[in-house]
Enzyme design. Structure first.
Site, PDB file in Angstrom:
ATOM      1  CG  HIS A 220      -1.919   1.074   1.231  1.00  9.44           C
ATOM      2  ND1 HIS A 220      -2.327   1.544   2.534  1.00  9.44           N
ATOM      3  CD2 HIS A 220      -2.333   1.861   0.306  1.00  9.44           C
ATOM      4  CE1 HIS A 220      -3.172   2.545   2.072  1.00  9.44           C
ATOM      5  NE2 HIS A 220      -3.262   2.800   1.007  1.00  9.44           N
TER       6      HIS A 220
ATOM      7  CG  LEU B 226       5.612  -0.289   0.946  1.00 10.75           C
ATOM      8  CD1 LEU B 226       4.329   0.019  -0.086  1.00 10.75           C
ATOM      9  CD2 LEU B 226       6.694  -1.057   0.475  1.00 10.75           C
ATOM     10  CD  GLU B 227      -0.692   0.930   6.098  1.00  7.35           C
ATOM     11  OE1 GLU B 227      -0.894   1.084   7.159  1.00  7.35           O
ATOM     12  OE2 GLU B 227      -1.499   1.278   4.924  1.00  7.35           O
ATOM     13  CB  VAL B 228       4.806  -4.736   3.425  1.00  9.90           C
ATOM     14  CG1 VAL B 228       4.822  -6.227   3.071  1.00  9.90           C
ATOM     15  CG2 VAL B 228       5.689  -3.759   2.346  1.00  9.90           C
TER      16      VAL B 228
ATOM     17  CB  ILE C 225      -1.941   4.795   7.300  1.00  9.38           C
ATOM     18  CG1 ILE C 225      -0.477   4.639   7.300  1.00  9.38           C
ATOM     19  CG2 ILE C 225      -2.178   6.149   6.940  1.00  9.38           C
ATOM     20  CD1 ILE C 225      -0.008   5.309   8.560  1.00  9.38           C
TER      21      ILE C 225
END
Ligand code: 3H9
Length: 711
Positions: free
Chosen positions: A454, A465-467, A503
Site C-alpha cells: 500500500h 509503504l505498508e506491506v 494508516i
C-alpha cells in the site's frame, strides 16, 4: 599507531602523509569521544613530524566517509552545560585542523554528514567522488540540534549566508554534484581517481599553493549576503520562512539561524561561542530526544523485514504495473527513478497507457529539472519504461503491482490474468487501500505469492509503504515486497491484513471527528489551523480534499462495516460526493483550487453540509477531540496487533500522514500524556459526545498498571 585506533597514517615519498579513518567493527565512521582523542593525537604527531609537509585524508570504509558525531553519545548527555562542552571541544579540535601548519586535503567518497562535513570544511581542500553515494550535508536540525562543531560558521563563510541557511535550516543533504556547484567541494572526480587527485592537491599545497575561491554567488551574492544590509534581509526572510514552516514547534532551525547570524555579525570566535551555547540548549530538549528516537527507529527498520528469520528477498529487475492511473504511474516512475528497474505498464486501452507513461515520465523529468540526475541518466532511465494494452513482457517480471479500480472482482480478475502470464514464483502485490488481501487471494492459484503493497499518494513523495501479508503469504514474498519497497526509497512497515490496515485505521476516526466538529459549527479554517499548530503539515479538512472525498467515503464505508458505530460516517459528507466536490483533483472540495493552488474556503460548502460556523467548542476541546480519538484507535490497533510494535506504529503515522515528528508519533504522544489522563478525558468526551470516544481496553489496562507503549 595505537592498537585498535580508528586513524592510521603513513608517509608517502613526497612528504604527503596519507591518513585513513576506519572505525573498526562499525558500519560507518562516526566521531565519538575516543575518535576525537585519536584525531587529536594523530594531528599532533603529524604536526611534529618534520618529514610531513601536507596531509591527504581518506575514509577506509568503502561506502561511507564520516556520518557525523556519534549520535548515541550525545543523547546520553543530561545537562545543557555538558552538551555545550561537547560542542566546544569539537570546535576546538576542528579549529586546530583549520590552523594546522600542515595543509590538509580530503578525498570524500560516501556520506559526509554533520560533524563529518564540518571536519571537511575545516580542511584546506575538498575533493569528492561523483558517485551517487557521495552525499554532503548538515542534517543536524533533523535531530533537533544544530551543526555544533563550527558548521554554522564555516559553511556561510564558504558559500554565502543564503546558500548555507538553505542547507542548515532544513537539515539538507546534497549530492556531490550539487555540493560542487555550490562551492562546498573544490573538485568533483570519478571515484577511480579520487585518491590520486586528492594526493595531487596535497602535494601542491605542500609546495605552498592554496586554492583561490571566488566570492560566493558573484555580484548578486554580494548584494544579498556579502554586506550587512543585504544579510539583514536574508535573515529576516529566512526567519519568516522557518516560523511559517515550524509554527514554533521545532526550536533547532531558529537557533541555527541565530548561530549563523551572530557569527557573521560579531566574528568567528563569538559565533562559535554562541553556536556551542545553543547546541547545549538544544541537545537536551525533549524535541531533540524525540527526533533522535525516530532516527534510530527508521534505521532499525532499514534492516527489519517484518518477519522472524526472513529469507533473502528475490532480486527484482523487472516490474509489471497493472493500472496506468495516478497510483500506477506513480509506482512505475518511482520504481525506475529509485531502483532503476525495467518497468512495463499495462492498462485496458492504449490512450490510458499513454497517459500513464507520460505521468511516470514526469517523475523522471522532475529529477532532471532538479538536477538530481544528468541528461544521460535521464535518457537511460526513460528507456526502462514501456507500456502496452496487453501483458507482453510480464513473463519475465519478478514482481507485479496492481493499482486498478478498488473493486474486489476487478482485482481478482487482474490477479487471474497476471497469474496466467507470469512465472510461478512471481510476486503479485495489490496496492489496495480498502480491500483485504486474503479476500483478493481467494481467487489465486498461488495465494502464497499474493501480498499487499500500500503506497501513499503522491507515490514519488510519500515516504511510507505498508506491506500486508495475508495469512497464506510465503515469507520470501514478504521479504521481497519489503526489500523492493526499500529500494524504491520507502520506509516499509509490515502490518496486519485488517480493514484500513494501520494508516487508514487511525486516520479515519480523526477525519470523521473533523466532520462532527464542522457540523457543530467550527469553521473549516479553524479546524485546519488548530491541527497545523499542533504540528500536522496540513489540517484534516485539507487532507480530505487531498485524499479525495470519494476515496474517503469508500474507506469510511469499509471501516464502518467492519468496526461498527464508532466509525459511522458523518452524514453531511455524503453531499460533498454527490455534488462532485471531490477535492483538489477536481478543483473543488471544501476549499477552492485554481492553477494547482489551494485558495480560500468555498463558503457554499457550509450550506451543502448543513453547517453554520458559529464558533463551536473551545480550541482546546477541538484539539483534544481530534487527537484523542486518533490515539484511542491507535492504542486499540496496537492491542489487535495491526502493527508489530509501537515503534512501527509511530514511524508509520509520522511518515504516512505527517503526525508531528517532534511529538514522537501517536503512541509516544500517548505515553507522554499518560494512559490514566487519556482514559479520564476520553470518558468525559464519551459522556458528552457519544460512545465513539469510549476508551479502549489497552489504554484502560495501561492506566491501571501505569504502563506505557515505550517502556
Ligand atoms: C552531528 O554530527 C553533530 C555535530 O554537528 C556537532 C557535534 C558537536 N551516530 O543508516 P544505516 C549507525 S549529529 C551514531 O543503516 P546506511 C546507525 O544507527 C550527526 N550511529 O546505514 C546504524 O547502526 P546499527 C549528524 C550512527 O548506509 C549504522 O550506523 N549525522 C550514525 O543506510 C548503519 O547506519 C547524521 O544525522 C551517527 N552519526 O546510511 C547522519 N550514523 O547498525 C546519520 C549512522 O547499529 N546517519 N549510525 O543499526 C545517516 O544518515 C545514515 O546512517 C548514513 C548511512 C547515510 C550515514
Amino acid at each position: 599507531m595505537a592498537p585498535g585506533a580508528a586513524l592510521t597514517w603513513e608517509l608517502a615519498d613526497d612528504g604527503v602523509a596519507v591518513v585513513t579513518f576506519d572505525l573498526k567493527n562499525e558500519p560507518v565512521n562516526k566521531i565519538s569521544a575516543a575518535v576525537k582523542q585519536d584525531l587529536l593525537a594523530t594531528f599532533e604527531a603529524l604536526e611534529h613530524d618534520t618529514a610531513v609537509r601536507a596531509v591527504a585524508f581518506f575514509s577506509g570504509k568503502p561506502e561511507n566517509f564520516i556520518a557525523g558525531a556519534d549520535i548515541e553519545e550525545f543523547v546520553r548527555l543530561t545537562t545543557a552545560a555538558e552538551a555545550e562542552r561537547l560542542s566546544a571541544e569539537g570546535q576546538e579540535l576542528l579549529g586546530r585542523v583549520a590552523r594546522s601548519p600542515k595543509p590538509l586535503a580530503v578525498g570524500i567518497h560516501g556520506a559526509c554528514l554533520g560533524g563529518g562535513l564540518e571536519f571537511a570544511l575545516a580542511c584546506g581542500y575538498r575533493v569528492a567522488s561523483d558517485h551517487p553515494r557521495t552525499q554532503l550535508g548538515l542534517p543536524e536540525v533533523q535531530l533537533g540540534i544544530l551543526p555544533g562543531a563550527g558548521g554554522c560558521q564555516r559553511l556561510p563563510r564558504l558559500i554565502g549566508a543564503r546558500a548555507a541557511l538553505d542547507i542548515i535550516l532544513a537539515g539538507k543533504v546534497e549530492s556531490a554534484r550539487k555540493a560542487f556547484r555550490l562551492g562546498i567541494v573544490d573538485e568533483l572526480v570519478h571515484p577511480a581517481i579520487l585518491r590520486d587527485v586528492t594526493m595531487a592537491a596535497a602535494q601542491r599545497m605542500a609546495g605552498g599553493w592554496r586554492p583561490r575561491r571566488k566570492r560566493p554567488g558573484g555580484f548578486r551574492g554580494w548584494l544579498l549576503d556579502g554586506n550587512p544590509l543585504g544579510r539583514r534581509l536574508v535573515f529576516r526572510a529566512a526567519r519568516k520562512q522557518v516560523l511559517g514552516q515550524t509554527h514554533g514547534n521545532y526550536p533547532a532551525p531558529l537557533a541555527a539561524l541565530e548561530a549563523v547570524e551572530h557569527g557573521l555579525r560579531h566574528g568567528m570566535t563569538a559565533g562559535l561561542k554562541r553556536e556551542a551555547q545553543l547546541f547545549g540548549q538544544l541537545a537536551v530538549t525533549d524535541v531533540s530526544r524525540k527526533l533522535v528516537q525516530i532516527f534510530f527507529a527508521t534505521t532499525a527498520l532499514k534492516k527489519d523485514f517484518g518477519i522472524p528469520n526472513p529469507p533473502p528477498p528475490t532480486v527484482v529487475s523487472r516490474l509489471g504495473v497493472v493500472g496506468a492511473g495516478f497510483m500506477g504511474s506513480g509506482i512505475a516512475g518511482t520504481a525506475i527513478a529509485q531502483a532503476a528497474v525495467d518497468v512495463r505498464i499495462k492498462d485496458a486501452d492504449l490512450p490510458r497507457v499513454a497517459k500513464g507513461l507520460a505521468a511516470a515520465r514526469e517523475i523522471l523529468d522532475d529529477r532532471l529539472k532538479r538536477r538530481r540526475i544528468t541528461p544521460y541518466e535521464h535518457a537511460r532511465l526513460i528507456a526502462l519504461l514501456s507500456g502496452s494494452d496487453h501483458y507482453t513482457g510480464f513473463g519475465r517480471a519478478e514482481l507485479v503491482i496492481e493499482a486498478v479500480f478498488e473493486d474486489l472482482q476487478v482485482k481478482q480478475q487482474v490477479l487471474h490474468e497476471v497469474e496466467t502470464v507470469t512465472a510461478p514464483d512471481a510476486v503479485f502485490a495489490s496496492n489496495t487501500s480498502t480491500i483485504l488481501i486474503h479476500r483478493i487471494a481467494e481467487a489465486a492459484s498461488r495465494p502464497e505469492q499474493v501480498i499487499g503493497m500500500h503506497f501513499f499518494s503522491p507515490v514519488a513523495r510519500m515516504p511510507l509503504l505498508e506491506v500486508i501479508p495475508s495469512g497464506r503469504t510465503a515469507p520470501q514474498v514478504v521479504s521481497t515486497a519489503v526489500g523492493f519497497g526499500r529500494r524504491m526509497g520507502k520506509t516499509a512497515i509490515v502490518v496486519k491484513d485488517s480493514p484500513g490496515f494501520w494508516i487508514n485505521r487511525i486516520l479515519t476516526p480523526y477525519m470523521n471527528e473533523a466532520g462532527h466538529l464542522l457540523v457543530e459549527g467550527v469553521a473549516i479554517e479553524e479546524i485546519d489551523r488548530l491541527m497545523v499548530e499542533f504540528g500536522f503539515p496540513v489540517g484534516p479538512i485539507t487532507l480530505m480534499d487531498e485524499v479525495g472525498m470519494d476515496v474517503g467515503e469508500k474507506v469510511v464505508g469499509v471501516m464502518h462495516e467492519a468496526f461498527g458505530e464508532r466509525f459511522a460516517p458523518v452524514p453531511a459528507f455524503a453531499g460533498m460526493v454527490k455534488s462532485g466536490r471531490l477535492g483538489r483533483k477536481v478543483g473543488k472540495g471544501f476549499y477552492q483550487y485554481a492553477g494547482g493552488k489551494k485558495r480560500s474556503v468555498d463558503s457554499a460548502v457550509y450550506e451543502l453540509i448543513g453547517a453554520h460556523p458559529n464558533g463551536g467548542p473551545r480550541p482546546a476541546e477541538i484539539i483534544q477531540r481530534l487527537v484523542l480519538v486518533m490515539l484511542n484507535e491507535a492504542a486499540r490497533g496496537v492491542g489487535e496487533g495491526i502493527v508489530r510494535s509501537p515503534r512501527d506504529g509511530d514511524v508509520g503515522a509520522i511518515f504516512g500522514f505527517g503526525f508531528p515528528a517532534f511529538r514522537g508519533g501517536p503512541l509516544r504522544h500517548a505515553d507522554d500524556l499518560g494512559a490514566a489522563r487519556i482514559v479520564s478525558e476520553l470518558e468525559r468526551l464519551a459522556e458528552r459526545y457519544g460512545a465513539r470516544f469510549a476508551p479502549c481496553d489497552v489504554l484502560r489496562e495501561q492506566a491501571q498498571r501505569n504502563a506505557k507503549f515505550h517502556p
